[in-house]
Design a protein around this motif. Structure first.
Motif: not given
Length: 594
Positions: A248, A250, A441, A446, A469, A488, A491-492, A499
């Motif tokens: 992740y 961002p 990344n 994302h 992702t 991950v 988080d998204i 993703a």
């Protein structure tokens, strides 16, 4: 003796001939090519499009409830803000006219505030705008006598700063400390705050983000975030990312979301557009790179997992019709049968090139006249390929898949994610609309976004990137990384992101089980589908024109969509109706009272 010598000579000659025949046969076998009879094309030549540089005037429209972006230097990286705001669903109006900008409550001034870039009237107007209770965000305060208004005493430039640390952390490590620079890629401005509140600091403890609350609010960000956005989206931000994939990162998203939240909090009647159909938690795209002999057959097992769950995925096929260093020929009649089965199962077929070479990014553009079966790129070794061109890889792979199946190929992924600088315009020229050629990344976002010509950030190409992702080739094996991938995903999902799973069906086993668990864990909360379906929705979303305007004592949402779209949700945190769902036909306009 003469007879013996003659016999010896004949034997040697026969041995030479035999060895030559063996070598010739081995070479013929090694370079074997499968040719589909009756196929010869594509016939039409590919012509590279001429795409003009973007102009600020194109984006100078919309109601006064949008955030205004006042461009003080048209040669700056302002197009990065267009791409990022559209991706995040932030309504914005871009203008060169300070008078237009100051009709909006929240104004972003980019890239610089100075007497050289702005007139004396514009500088006074900026100060008056703040003193009148409005909000201004600037990035470089180089003059104009506004230090007191912004609550700073100056700044110290440096290229050595690498991270921004938020003063009020949320407990999300990659968001609380954001990497924005590496190896002196970007200049940063470390501000010295006087009356301003420091919201974030650089790693040398200078102020990275400040806001001075008076009657209005004056904020400063000591980073050319527009430049950072362009670098990420154009695939030029390495090595800023801390992890290439399966993580992740961002960096750009966090900065843009802070501006989004500033707008939502300070604008009297703000709105934002959801980034996922039906306002789901996130979008998930199961994709598969079919670039190895056994992968062709195994693709059906992965497709069955998707079909059993009533979702679709994308299968990027390498049209490998020539044996070389990489592998045997596997794009043959058996592969055609598999493709037909996949289409029958409602799966998308995409292109994964012809040669699948690491050197794709170094290939020449080509002539646009490349045709099958005469186009025969050959991978000699890991780092060597001959007779390959960018247009040839795009034209021929698309032609073969479309000619041998009922699929229309609009999605592309290069082998090894090898990414030529000419790829965006080459994709547009050859009829592709969607690309998945970078990792999330590496792009520092994302979310999907629009690509630019030459990956140079100056002209918008009609192709969108959907970055990868999670992929299956890192260690430990994919099946052992499910919990890490779930972190991950969570988080998204906090910000309705994207993703994309890249899975190679070279084996089934743990890879197939991972994909099954990945879908089952999110199927009730996520939009899950193939790249083409999500891409169609995303492009339609990108073109919808939405405005909120005052009518009498109330508010009205106006929306016009050139393309058909369903499940587009508009969030209106300060309106009586907190959400509005839009299902629009192509060319439809609606007006909805709030």
């Amino acid at each position: 003796m003469k007879r013996i010598a003659k016999r010896t000579y004949v034997l040697v000659l026969l041995c030479i001939v035999f060895l030559g025949l063996v070598a010739w046969t081995a070479w013929r076998v090694y370079t074997a090519t499968y040719v589909f009879k009756g196929l010869h094309g594509p016939v039409a030549a590919t012509v590279m499009p001429h795409i003009d540089a973007a102009q600020v005037d194109t984006f100078d429209q919309g109601s006064e409830q949008r955030i205004a972006v006042l461009i003080t230097d048209p040669d700056s990286d302002w197009l990065g803000w267009v791409r990022a705001f559209k991706a995040h669903g932030i309504p914005a109006r871009f203008t060169l006219d300070p008078a237009v900008a100051f009709r909006h409550h929240v104004v972003l001034v980019y890239p610089i505030v100075s007497g050289k870039a702005m007139s004396a009237n514009a500088l006074r107007g900026l100060a008056n705008h703040i003193h009148s209770g409005n909000v201004v965000l600037a990035f470089e305060l180089a003059g104009g006598g506004l230090n007191d208004v912004f609550g700073v005493s100056g700044y110290r430039p440096a290229k050595s700063r690498e991270e921004i640390r938020w003063m009020q952390p949320r407990g999300i490590p990659r968001e609380d400390v954001v990497r924005v620079n590496r190896e002196e890629k970007l200049w940063t401005l470390g501000y010295s705050a006087t009356s301003a509140t420091v919201l974030a600091r650089f790693d040398d403890d200078t102020a990275a983000l400040t806001c001075n609350q008076q009657v209005g609010m004056a904020c400063l960000m000591g980073l050319d975030a527009g430049r950072l956005i362009q670098m990420g989206m154009d695939g030029r931000a390495e090595p800023i990312n801390r992890q290439y994939v399966n993580g992740y990162e961002p960096g750009m998203d966090v900065l843009v979301r802070w501006i989004r939240d500033l707008y939502l909090a300070q604008e009297p009647m703000p709105w934002r557009v959801s980034t996922v159909p039906e306002d789901k938690a996130l979008a998930m795209l199961p994709t598969h790179d079919v670039d190895y002999g056994p992968s062709v057959r195994n693709s059906l097992a992965f497709a069955n997992v998707l079909k059993d769950r009533d979702v679709s995925g994308t299968f990027f096929f390498q049209t490998k019709y020539r044996r070389d260093y990489n592998d045997e020929v596997f794009f043959d009649p058996d592969a055609v049968k598999v493709m037909h089965n996949l289409v029958g199962m409602k799966m998308e077929l995409g292109s994964h090139t012809v040669a699948h070479s690491r050197q794709f990014e170094h290939m020449p553009l080509g002539t646009g006249h490349e045709q099958y079966p005469d186009y025969r790129p050959f991978v000699k070794a890991r780092g060597t390929v001959t007779d390959g061109t960018v247009l040839g890889e795009l034209r021929i792979s698309k032609y073969l898949i479309e000619s041998l199946s009922s699929a229309q190929v609009v999605s592309f992924r290069p082998g090894y994610l090898s990414y030529p600088f000419v790829l965006p315009e080459a994709l547009a020229a050859t009829g592709y609309r969607y690309s998945s050629s970078l990792t999330a990344n590496r792009t520092l976002t994302h979310l999907p976004y629009q690509m630019t010509v030459g990956r140079a950030g100056r002209a918008l190409a009609p192709v969108f990137e959907f970055p990868v992702t999670i992929e299956d080739e890192a260690q430990p094996p994919l099946g052992e990384r499910f919990d890490q991938a779930q972190e991950v995903m969570h988080d998204i999902a906090r910000n309705q992101g994207l993703a994309v799973l890249l899975n190679h069906p070279d084996i089934t086993g743990h890879k197939l089980e991972f994909e099954r668990r990945w879908i089952d864990a999110w199927r009730d909360r996520a939009w899950i589908g193939n790249l083409e379906s999500f891409g169609q929705w995303w492009v339609a979303r990108d073109q919808v024109d939405i405005n909120v305007v005052r009518v009498g004592k109330g508010w009205v949402l106006e929306a016009h969509s050139p393309l058909a779209i369903r499940g587009l949700v508009v969030h209106l945190p300060k309106a009586p109706r907190k959400k509005v769902r839009l299902d629009l036909a192509a060319g439809e306009t609606v007006r909805i009272a709030l």
